[in-house]
Design an enzyme around this catalytic site. Structure first.
Site, PDB file in Angstrom:
ATOM      1  N   ILE A   1      31.349  41.872  73.145  1.00 19.38           N
ATOM      2  CA  ILE A   1      31.934  42.743  72.110  1.00 19.38           C
ATOM      3  C   ILE A   1      32.252  41.916  70.860  1.00 19.38           C
ATOM      4  CG2 ILE A   1      32.768  44.684  73.495  1.00 19.38           C
ATOM      5  CD1 ILE A   1      35.477  43.192  73.717  1.00 19.38           C
TER       6      ILE A   1
ATOM      7  N   ARG B   1      26.122  41.501  59.333  1.00 18.77           N
ATOM      8  CA  ARG B   1      26.341  40.877  60.647  1.00 18.77           C
ATOM      9  C   ARG B   1      26.514  41.931  61.741  1.00 18.77           C
ATOM     10  NH1 ARG B   1      28.691  36.977  57.197  1.00 18.77           N
ATOM     11  NH2 ARG B   1      30.779  37.866  57.304  1.00 18.77           N
TER      12      ARG B   1
ATOM     13  N   ASN C   1      24.103  41.854  64.956  1.00 19.58           N
ATOM     14  CA  ASN C   1      24.630  41.743  66.315  1.00 19.58           C
ATOM     15  C   ASN C   1      24.103  42.876  67.200  1.00 19.58           C
ATOM     16  OD1 ASN C   1      25.983  39.524  65.360  1.00 19.58           O
ATOM     17  ND2 ASN C   1      27.991  40.529  65.255  1.00 19.58           N
TER      18      ASN C   1
ATOM     19  N   LYS D   1      33.105  40.794  67.236  1.00 21.17           N
ATOM     20  CA  LYS D   1      33.802  41.419  66.101  1.00 21.17           C
ATOM     21  C   LYS D   1      33.081  41.023  64.818  1.00 21.17           C
ATOM     22  CE  LYS D   1      36.608  41.009  62.419  1.00 21.17           C
ATOM     23  NZ  LYS D   1      36.446  40.062  61.283  1.00 21.17           N
ATOM     24  N   SER D   2      32.755  41.991  64.011  1.00 26.38           N
ATOM     25  CA  SER D   2      32.355  41.687  62.644  1.00 26.38           C
ATOM     26  C   SER D   2      32.818  42.817  61.752  1.00 26.38           C
ATOM     27  CB  SER D   2      30.845  41.514  62.504  1.00 26.38           C
ATOM     28  OG  SER D   2      30.565  41.191  61.149  1.00 26.38           O
TER      29      SER D   2
ATOM     30  N   LEU E   1      31.007  35.127  70.509  1.00 26.83           N
ATOM     31  CA  LEU E   1      30.338  34.223  69.562  1.00 26.83           C
ATOM     32  C   LEU E   1      31.148  32.948  69.329  1.00 26.83           C
ATOM     33  CD1 LEU E   1      29.233  36.863  66.876  1.00 26.83           C
ATOM     34  CD2 LEU E   1      27.810  35.785  68.645  1.00 26.83           C
TER      35      LEU E   1
ATOM     36  N   TYR F   1      46.577  45.378  69.271  1.00 22.08           N
ATOM     37  CA  TYR F   1      45.888  45.128  68.002  1.00 22.08           C
ATOM     38  C   TYR F   1      46.511  45.952  66.866  1.00 22.08           C
ATOM     39  CZ  TYR F   1      42.078  43.476  71.095  1.00 22.08           C
ATOM     40  OH  TYR F   1      41.330  42.850  72.057  1.00 22.08           O
TER      41      TYR F   1
HETATM   42  P1  A2P Z   1      32.896  38.586  60.083  1.00 21.13           P
HETATM   43  O1  A2P Z   1      33.820  39.685  60.526  1.00 21.13           O
HETATM   44  O2  A2P Z   1      33.130  38.137  58.697  1.00 21.13           O
HETATM   45  O3  A2P Z   1      31.446  38.900  60.379  1.00 21.13           O
HETATM   46  P2  A2P Z   1      34.069  36.590  68.061  1.00 21.13           P
HETATM   47  O4  A2P Z   1      33.667  38.014  68.274  1.00 21.13           O
HETATM   48  O5  A2P Z   1      33.338  35.608  68.932  1.00 21.13           O
HETATM   49  O6  A2P Z   1      35.569  36.381  68.135  1.00 21.13           O
HETATM   50  O7  A2P Z   1      33.643  36.184  66.583  1.00 21.13           O
HETATM   51  C1  A2P Z   1      34.175  36.856  65.488  1.00 21.13           C
HETATM   52  C2  A2P Z   1      33.941  36.038  64.252  1.00 21.13           C
HETATM   53  O8  A2P Z   1      32.534  35.809  64.076  1.00 21.13           O
HETATM   54  C3  A2P Z   1      34.401  36.732  63.003  1.00 21.13           C
HETATM   55  O9  A2P Z   1      34.987  35.738  62.190  1.00 21.13           O
HETATM   56  C4  A2P Z   1      33.121  37.270  62.365  1.00 21.13           C
HETATM   57  O10 A2P Z   1      33.261  37.268  60.976  1.00 21.13           O
HETATM   58  C5  A2P Z   1      32.087  36.274  62.814  1.00 21.13           C
HETATM   59  N1  A2P Z   1      30.758  36.864  63.060  1.00 21.13           N
HETATM   60  C6  A2P Z   1      30.477  38.039  63.645  1.00 21.13           C
HETATM   61  N2  A2P Z   1      29.168  38.221  63.742  1.00 21.13           N
HETATM   62  C7  A2P Z   1      28.574  37.132  63.202  1.00 21.13           C
HETATM   63  C8  A2P Z   1      27.234  36.747  63.001  1.00 21.13           C
HETATM   64  N3  A2P Z   1      26.230  37.522  63.386  1.00 21.13           N
HETATM   65  N4  A2P Z   1      26.998  35.544  62.406  1.00 21.13           N
HETATM   66  C9  A2P Z   1      28.015  34.754  62.011  1.00 21.13           C
HETATM   67  N5  A2P Z   1      29.312  35.074  62.168  1.00 21.13           N
HETATM   68  C10 A2P Z   1      29.598  36.250  62.769  1.00 21.13           C
END
Ligand code: A2P
Length: 280
Positions: free
Chosen positions: A234, A242, A246, A236-237, A195, A56
């Site tokens: 895990i 968010r 989460n 990512k946000s 997600l 990463y």
């Molecule tokens: P952001 O960083 O703008 O919140 P995953 O972990 O499944 O790969 O998903 C990551 C993506 O989901 C990122 O684009 C993140 O954007 C978005 N994301 C994270 N938490 C949420 C949430 N609670 N609701 C909607 N989108 C989310």
């Protein structure tokens, strides 16, 4: 500065007695600057598991965020992973030292073989290298990522097993064949992209219906679907609201019917990276 966290995720105990938070922060594809900012914020919010990787290229930022937060090192569970060039007993010692240096830490909580790379066929040696790190106290637990049952079997045949296998898992990717092996062997299942990258999955009627009934968001319902099965997601946000949402996904229980309806979204041959072919 550390604010009082509104909630901390509960923990699961790994096969060697180490406690691992049942939800964490994924940091791909954050760069160093974003990782530093988001990790510090997430820790102050109550996150206690941070997931990074050599690949990463943000371990320095993760370490910076750790030091900037008010949370003591020993309260945080840090995971990193190494690339295929280090797949040997000696190589893994170097990979770990390099990660520790970038992170600014003297141990990591969990070290993972990032991808098995069966074409190279040295993941067993890599795992043996991690056993040595465990004995040396440089890592508190060891595991694999993106391993399929056949890859895990190679370890079992030598009397070895990961504490954790981190895999691509969400309601579209139920991964029942791998999860079944984990259950038989006491391996903790960690879900990456839990997600579904916040794509169409979060609009599925089964998920929206449960969200409506519980007064939660679709993302919270999906995370609860993971944690109710004992998976460690895990998400990512980088967004403060968010991130909080989460983390606050434990205080409700999906019914058996709701769980079954979400699990029924599982697809036959869903699009995903094939770890027999893809790896780095
Ligand atoms: P952001 O960083 O703008 O919140 P995953 O972990 O499944 O790969 O998903 C990551 C993506 O989901 C990122 O684009 C993140 O954007 C978005 N994301 C994270 N938490 C949420 C949430 N609670 N609701 C909607 N989108 C989310």
């Amino acid at each position: 500065m550390m604010s009082t966290p509104s909630s901390l995720a509960p923990t699961v105990t790994l096969g060697n007695g180490v406690a691992m938070p049942r939800l964490g922060l994924g940091t791909w594809p954050m760069d160093d600057a974003e990782a530093a900012r988001v990790v510090a914020r997430a820790l102050d919010m109550g996150y206690r598991l941070i997931d990074t990787a050599e690949n990463y290229r943000n371990e320095r930022g993760v370490g910076e965020g750790l030091r900037a937060s008010g949370v003591p090192r020993e309260q945080v569970f840090v995971t990193t992973k190494f690339n295929k060039q280090w797949h040997s007993v000696e190589g893994v010692q170097q990979a770990c030292d390099a990660s520790l240096q970038r992170l600014g830490l003297d141990y990591v909580d969990l070290l993972l073989v990032h991808w098995p790379n069966p074409d190279q066929d040295r993941y067993v040696e890599a795992f043996q290298g991690m056993v040595r790190l465990l004995e040396a106290g440089k890592v508190r637990a060891i595991g694999t990522s993106n391993f399929k049952p056949a890859h895990l079997q190679r370890l079992f045949d030598l009397g070895l097993a990961p504490h954790v296998n981190q895999i691509h898992l969400d309601p579209y990717h139920g991964r029942s064949d791998v999860v079944q092996v984990h259950r038989e062997r006491g391996i903790v299942t960690e879900s990456w992209s839990p997600l579904g990258r916040a794509g169409a999955m979060l609009q599925e009627p089964a998920i929206l219906a449960a969200a409506e009934r519980h007064g939660r968001t679709a993302a919270q319902v999906v995370l609860r679907w993971h944690t109710q099965q004992g998976y460690v997601p895990i998400p990512k946000s980088a967004d403060p609201l968010r991130l909080q949402q989460n983390l606050d996904s434990f205080g409700f229980t999906l019914s058996d019917e709701e769980m079954a309806a979400i699990s029924a979204l599982d697809r036959v041959n869903p699009a995903m990276l094939d770890s027999d072919v893809f790896g780095h």
